[in-house]
Design a protein around this motif. Sequence first.
Motif, PDB file in Angstrom:
ATOM      1  N   GLY A  32       0.812  -1.235  -0.203  1.00  0.00           N
ATOM      2  CA  GLY A  32       0.004   0.160   0.259  1.00  0.00           C
ATOM      3  C   GLY A  32       0.772   1.269  -0.209  1.00  0.00           C
ATOM      4  O   GLY A  32       1.624   1.245   0.721  1.00  0.00           O
ATOM      5  N   GLY A  33       0.350   2.196  -0.627  1.00  0.00           N
ATOM      6  CA  GLY A  33       1.724   3.728  -0.580  1.00  0.00           C
ATOM      7  C   GLY A  33       2.635   3.404  -1.138  1.00  0.00           C
ATOM      8  O   GLY A  33       3.600   4.603  -0.574  1.00  0.00           O
ATOM      9  N   TYR A  34       3.188   2.344  -1.543  1.00  0.00           N
ATOM     10  CA  TYR A  34       4.126   1.753  -2.405  1.00  0.00           C
ATOM     11  C   TYR A  34       5.186   1.522  -1.951  1.00  0.00           C
ATOM     12  O   TYR A  34       5.999   1.999  -1.820  1.00  0.00           O
ATOM     13  CB  TYR A  34       4.886   3.178  -3.467  1.00  0.00           C
ATOM     14  CG  TYR A  34       4.247   3.240  -4.938  1.00  0.00           C
ATOM     15  CD1 TYR A  34       3.771   1.965  -5.537  1.00  0.00           C
ATOM     16  CD2 TYR A  34       2.921   3.919  -4.658  1.00  0.00           C
ATOM     17  CE1 TYR A  34       3.385   2.052  -6.721  1.00  0.00           C
ATOM     18  CE2 TYR A  34       2.538   3.398  -6.893  1.00  0.00           C
ATOM     19  CZ  TYR A  34       2.403   2.814  -7.091  1.00  0.00           C
ATOM     20  OH  TYR A  34       1.512   2.289  -8.712  1.00  0.00           O
ATOM     21  N   THR A 118      -4.424  -4.161  -3.601  1.00  0.00           N
ATOM     22  CA  THR A 118      -4.490  -2.620  -4.080  1.00  0.00           C
ATOM     23  C   THR A 118      -4.479  -1.886  -3.882  1.00  0.00           C
ATOM     24  O   THR A 118      -3.209  -1.566  -3.259  1.00  0.00           O
ATOM     25  CB  THR A 118      -5.529  -3.081  -1.988  1.00  0.00           C
ATOM     26  OG1 THR A 118      -6.798  -4.068  -2.592  1.00  0.00           O
ATOM     27  CG2 THR A 118      -7.016  -1.637  -2.432  1.00  0.00           C
ATOM     28  N   SER A 119      -5.208  -0.614  -4.232  1.00  0.00           N
ATOM     29  CA  SER A 119      -4.290   0.600  -4.947  1.00  0.00           C
ATOM     30  C   SER A 119      -2.853   0.704  -5.309  1.00  0.00           C
ATOM     31  O   SER A 119      -2.750  -0.226  -6.553  1.00  0.00           O
ATOM     32  CB  SER A 119      -4.167   0.962  -3.676  1.00  0.00           C
ATOM     33  OG  SER A 119      -3.803   2.538  -3.763  1.00  0.00           O
ATOM     34  N   ALA A 120      -1.894   1.202  -5.006  1.00  0.00           N
ATOM     35  CA  ALA A 120      -0.088   0.109  -5.133  1.00  0.00           C
ATOM     36  C   ALA A 120       0.155  -1.067  -5.691  1.00  0.00           C
ATOM     37  O   ALA A 120       0.030  -1.329  -6.229  1.00  0.00           O
ATOM     38  CB  ALA A 120       1.046   0.863  -4.092  1.00  0.00           C
ATOM     39  N   PRO A 309       4.009  10.323  -2.388  1.00  0.00           N
ATOM     40  CA  PRO A 309       4.311   8.864  -1.863  1.00  0.00           C
ATOM     41  C   PRO A 309       5.274   8.925  -3.480  1.00  0.00           C
ATOM     42  O   PRO A 309       5.818   7.944  -3.608  1.00  0.00           O
ATOM     43  CB  PRO A 309       3.081   7.430  -2.316  1.00  0.00           C
ATOM     44  CG  PRO A 309       2.380   8.947  -1.620  1.00  0.00           C
ATOM     45  CD  PRO A 309       2.522   9.808  -1.296  1.00  0.00           C
ATOM     46  N   GLU A 310       4.498   9.401  -4.858  1.00  0.00           N
ATOM     47  CA  GLU A 310       5.469   8.967  -6.317  1.00  0.00           C
ATOM     48  C   GLU A 310       6.507   9.411  -6.424  1.00  0.00           C
ATOM     49  O   GLU A 310       7.276   8.786  -6.991  1.00  0.00           O
ATOM     50  CB  GLU A 310       3.910   9.226  -6.922  1.00  0.00           C
ATOM     51  CG  GLU A 310       2.354   7.841  -7.009  1.00  0.00           C
ATOM     52  CD  GLU A 310       1.872   8.799  -6.062  1.00  0.00           C
ATOM     53  OE1 GLU A 310       1.794  10.006  -5.138  1.00  0.00           O
ATOM     54  OE2 GLU A 310       0.531   7.952  -5.657  1.00  0.00           O
ATOM     55  N   ASN A 311       6.177  10.578  -5.628  1.00  0.00           N
ATOM     56  CA  ASN A 311       7.883  11.421  -5.527  1.00  0.00           C
ATOM     57  C   ASN A 311       8.932  10.541  -4.895  1.00  0.00           C
ATOM     58  O   ASN A 311      10.205   9.949  -5.925  1.00  0.00           O
ATOM     59  CB  ASN A 311       8.116  12.538  -5.202  1.00  0.00           C
ATOM     60  CG  ASN A 311       6.723  13.821  -5.365  1.00  0.00           C
ATOM     61  OD1 ASN A 311       5.845  13.252  -4.866  1.00  0.00           O
ATOM     62  ND2 ASN A 311       7.183  13.736  -6.608  1.00  0.00           N
TER      63      ASN A 311
HETATM   64  C1  DHB Z   1      -2.036   4.491  -2.547  1.00  0.00           C
HETATM   65  C2  DHB Z   1      -3.640   5.920  -2.463  1.00  0.00           C
HETATM   66  C3  DHB Z   1      -3.364   6.880  -3.034  1.00  0.00           C
HETATM   67  O1  DHB Z   1      -3.677   8.324  -3.371  1.00  0.00           O
HETATM   68  C4  DHB Z   1      -1.309   7.556  -3.948  1.00  0.00           C
HETATM   69  O2  DHB Z   1      -1.449   8.025  -4.418  1.00  0.00           O
HETATM   70  C5  DHB Z   1      -0.875   6.178  -3.708  1.00  0.00           C
HETATM   71  C6  DHB Z   1      -0.524   4.907  -3.369  1.00  0.00           C
HETATM   72  C7  DHB Z   1      -2.479   3.621  -1.439  1.00  0.00           C
HETATM   73  O3  DHB Z   1      -3.350   3.426  -1.622  1.00  0.00           O
HETATM   74  O4  DHB Z   1      -1.402   2.437  -1.966  1.00  0.00           O
END
Ligand code: DHB
Length: 423
Positions: A32-34, A118-120, A309-311
């Motif tokens: 999650g969130g990378y 899920t997500s990342a 997180p992406e940066n």
């Molecule tokens: C996740 C959620 C985000 O909004 C994001 O920008 C990157 C990752 C996540 O929940 O994994």
Amino acid sequence: MNVFVPLGYYKNEIINDYGLNTAPIFMPNTVGGYFPGPRTFPGNKKILYNSSTMVKALSRGYVVVSAGLRGRTLTNEKGEFIGKAPAFIIDMKAAIRYIKFNKDNFPGDVNKIITNGTSAGGAISALIGASGNNVFFEKELDEIGAADSSDNIFAVSAYCPIHNLENADAAYEWQFNGINDWHTQKIDIKNGKAEFSPLNGQLNELEKQLSSKLKNQFIEYLNSLRLRNPDGDYLTLNKIGEGNFLDLTKKFLIKSAQTEIEKGNELNNPNFLDIRNGKVVSLKWKAYLRYITRMKKVPAFDDLGLNNPENDLFGDIKIKAKHFTEIGQKYSEKTAKKADPELVTAINPLNYLNNQSNSLIAKHWRIRHGAADRDTSFAVPIILATTLQNMNLDIDFFMPWAKPHSGDYDLIDLFDWIDSLVK
Ligand code: DHB
């Protein structure tokens, strides 16, 4: 990685029509969130690695493999970053190669691998499905000693995949341009428990300007994709961001609301839906967006202060965070580096679908994206699903009503889908 097998298979039992050598191999990740996504196990009580999905998959007779994946915050003893992109995907591919290399001894059917996240983690699942055996990753796979084997898979399950990062800022502003207040939550972890508090704000003048620029960028991008709707018409947007791509987006949301009504659930006559005799006739786009609200500032992903997180994902061994879009770099509040565009391209599953000759692509895809998800634009999963559909791949896409950014909420349906493909 951890491997779990229903015990009955070692007593020659058949579970859900499967046996030791025929059971599908289900590979959920914990990313999650990378952040790093450690391997997990049934009974793990840590909040982020809740393992109930694994337990349910095992009861369905699946072999479950949980591979630990590096993530953006990981450092070595010298303080160097060792989990920036593309580490997560290298590790996942290495795990799959190991399974396939050992096909004669590995429990389950190695030709029936299904990834889930899920997500990342959903983005990882989709990237695995799109980039099977692509040469881009060969060098790093060699360097970590990955088995000499293949990493293409059978099917992808992805919940709200946060992907297409190079176009995600633009997509977000196509959707939210003109809505200038944002509403998110601050998360603090206290005594192992997540505590949430509201965090709200208004876009400043620069953010409003960038929002319009990004919206225009998206219109150009979408029109360049030459996607087609199910009737075969090209999907386009006009100068103000309206057109049959917006109609398609609304159609998915209307279908979502309609499904909810048919399940017998009350929608409380929201002002953004026109419902007549139990049929959802139309959806007011702006009113709906005001209802779910904007979550992110501008740019939504390539933060001008490098704080997203992406940066952090696009940093390197020495540099913590970078920009990854032209606008992010141009308007940066910091002295910043820009990520190698080849790397940004390489971790976007969509880019492999548009360039099919270089990868073995999974044939079966199931994508879910909540109709109340504000973490990325609806356009992002819709572009992915439409691309797959235009390639005549097997795609099951749906946007569950009122679902926020989340996953694994319909495992019975997910497992029914897997069974329908494997049996
Ligand atoms: C996740 C959620 C985000 O909004 C994001 O920008 C990157 C990752 C996540 O929940 O994994």
